[in-house]
Scaffold this motif. Structure first.
Motif, PDB file in Angstrom:
ATOM      1  N   LEU A   1       0.833  -1.198   0.000  1.00 36.51           N
ATOM      2  CA  LEU A   1       0.000   0.000   0.000  1.00 36.51           C
ATOM      3  C   LEU A   1       0.869   1.250   0.000  1.00 36.51           C
ATOM      4  CD1 LEU A   1      -2.779  -0.813   2.638  1.00 36.51           C
ATOM      5  CD2 LEU A   1      -3.206  -0.212   0.253  1.00 36.51           C
ATOM      6  N   ASP A   2       0.536   2.182  -0.862  1.00 35.59           N
ATOM      7  CA  ASP A   2       1.055   3.534  -0.716  1.00 35.59           C
ATOM      8  C   ASP A   2       0.218   4.235   0.338  1.00 35.59           C
ATOM      9  OD1 ASP A   2       3.019   3.308  -2.682  1.00 35.59           O
ATOM     10  OD2 ASP A   2       1.609   3.816  -4.289  1.00 35.59           O
ATOM     11  N   ARG A   3       0.857   5.082   1.141  1.00 33.91           N
ATOM     12  CA  ARG A   3       0.128   5.698   2.259  1.00 33.91           C
ATOM     13  C   ARG A   3      -0.433   7.067   1.937  1.00 33.91           C
ATOM     14  NH1 ARG A   3       1.992   0.614   3.344  1.00 33.91           N
ATOM     15  NH2 ARG A   3       1.849   0.095   5.573  1.00 33.91           N
ATOM     16  N   ALA A   4       0.094   7.782   0.973  1.00 32.75           N
ATOM     17  CA  ALA A   4      -0.385   9.136   0.722  1.00 32.75           C
ATOM     18  C   ALA A   4      -0.386   9.406  -0.791  1.00 32.75           C
ATOM     19  CB  ALA A   4       0.496  10.155   1.453  1.00 32.75           C
ATOM     20  N   PRO A   5      -1.526   9.257  -1.457  1.00 37.21           N
ATOM     21  CA  PRO A   5      -2.796   8.784  -0.890  1.00 37.21           C
ATOM     22  C   PRO A   5      -2.769   7.267  -0.684  1.00 37.21           C
ATOM     23  CG  PRO A   5      -3.029   9.101  -3.240  1.00 37.21           C
ATOM     24  CD  PRO A   5      -1.644   9.581  -2.895  1.00 37.21           C
TER      25      PRO A   5
END
Length: 303
Positions: free
Chosen positions: A48-52
């Motif tokens: 997962l990328d966190r941002a976004p």
């Protein structure tokens, strides 16, 4: 692999937010974060990328597998629960055609009254399922004909009846009050599929009376009474049955003619040899009891 963590990954991806995913799963935000981190450690890749918040290419691949795994797990739970339910209180009753004439509905009514604790379910059987549905555990007990000679099953004889042939109404034979075996052995009989058990084909075609030889075959196949009657009404061939057949299947364009010198045949109740399940034993007791009680008064000859 922990399915809960896969479920968490999907929730975060679908919600696009760790907090909303936590609310959806009734978990703390910290627990959701830890689930994702543990998956990333297990696979050695960022999911997962966190941002976004969005799935990485690797995360997208895993999400597809996760959905399949979670669906398979749910199907497994449902299947096991269904099996457990059947083991506790289920009885699947196979019925070939009209079963054992009036004894079939009488047995079903009496069993439901006497044993409401069992969930009774009817399963229609075609000609190819003479004993296969029972031996493959698709039914627990079955009304069939003729009596199978198979050590894998137990047989309770319920009726013994005269034989008839089912013919197109426009055939000369249809006007006869009765016929002899010599009159019917050369008829073109409606075909049965190759997978039909030999005892049933021998029964339908009067094979013993023709010395084991195959009959003339009509052009049409049939696996149930409806298909036999449809083909016969169209003039496509003949069938045979027990005499009670004509009470249950009055069909325009066909006639049922008694075969006076054919050996009488049984309709029977079959169960797996050695089956001591309470529902099976109870059903056999009810059926054989009613057969003894109604046998002499059963309408085995049409009025």
């Amino acid at each position: 692999m922990d399915l809960r963590r896969l479920e968490t990954l999907l929730a975060v991806a679908e919600e696009g937010n760790f907090g909303r995913a936590a609310n959806r799963l009734f978990l703390s935000k910290a627990a959701v974060t830890e689930h994702v981190k543990q998956l990333e450690r297990d696979f050695g890749v960022r999911l997962l990328d966190r941002a976004p918040v969005r799935l990485t290419p690797a995360g997208l691949r895993l999400a597809g597998h996760a959905r399949s795994l979670l669906a398979a797990a749910e199907n497994a739970r449902a299947d096991v629960a269904d099996a457990a339910s059947r083991e506790r209180a289920g009885l699947r009753v196979g019925v070939m055609g009209h079963g054992s004439a009036e004894l079939t509905p009488a047995t079903l009514r009496a069993f439901r009254t006497a044993h409401p604790e069992f969930d009774l379910r009817l399963v229609p059987l075609d000609f190819t399922e003479h004993v296969s549905a029972l031996l493959e555990h698709r039914v627990d007990i079955a009304f069939v004909r003729p009596a199978p000679d198979d050590e894998r099953v137990e047989v309770d004889v319920l009726t013994t009846e005269r034989r008839i042939v089912v013919v197109p109404a426009r055939w000369d034979l249809a006007d006869a009050p009765q016929v002899h075996l010599a009159d019917v052995l050369d008829l073109p009989f409606i075909r049965l599929p190759e997978r039909t058990p030999r005892p049933f084909t021998d029964y339908l075609y009067f094979t013993a009376a023709r010395g084991g030889e195959a009959p003339r075959r009509a052009a049409d196949d049939a696996v149930n009474p409806h298909e036999v009657l449809t083909a016969a009404a169209a003039g496509r061939g003949a069938g045979s049955a027990l005499e009670s057949f004509q009470r249950f299947y009055p069909w325009p364009g066909t006639r049922c003619v008694p075969v006076v010198d054919a050996p009488w045949e049984h309709s029977v109740l079959v169960s797996r040899a050695g089956d001591r399940e309470p529902a099976v034993r109870a059903f056999r007791d009810v059926a054989t009891g009613i057969a003894r009680e109604l046998g002499p008064g059963l309408r085995l000859t049409p009025t």
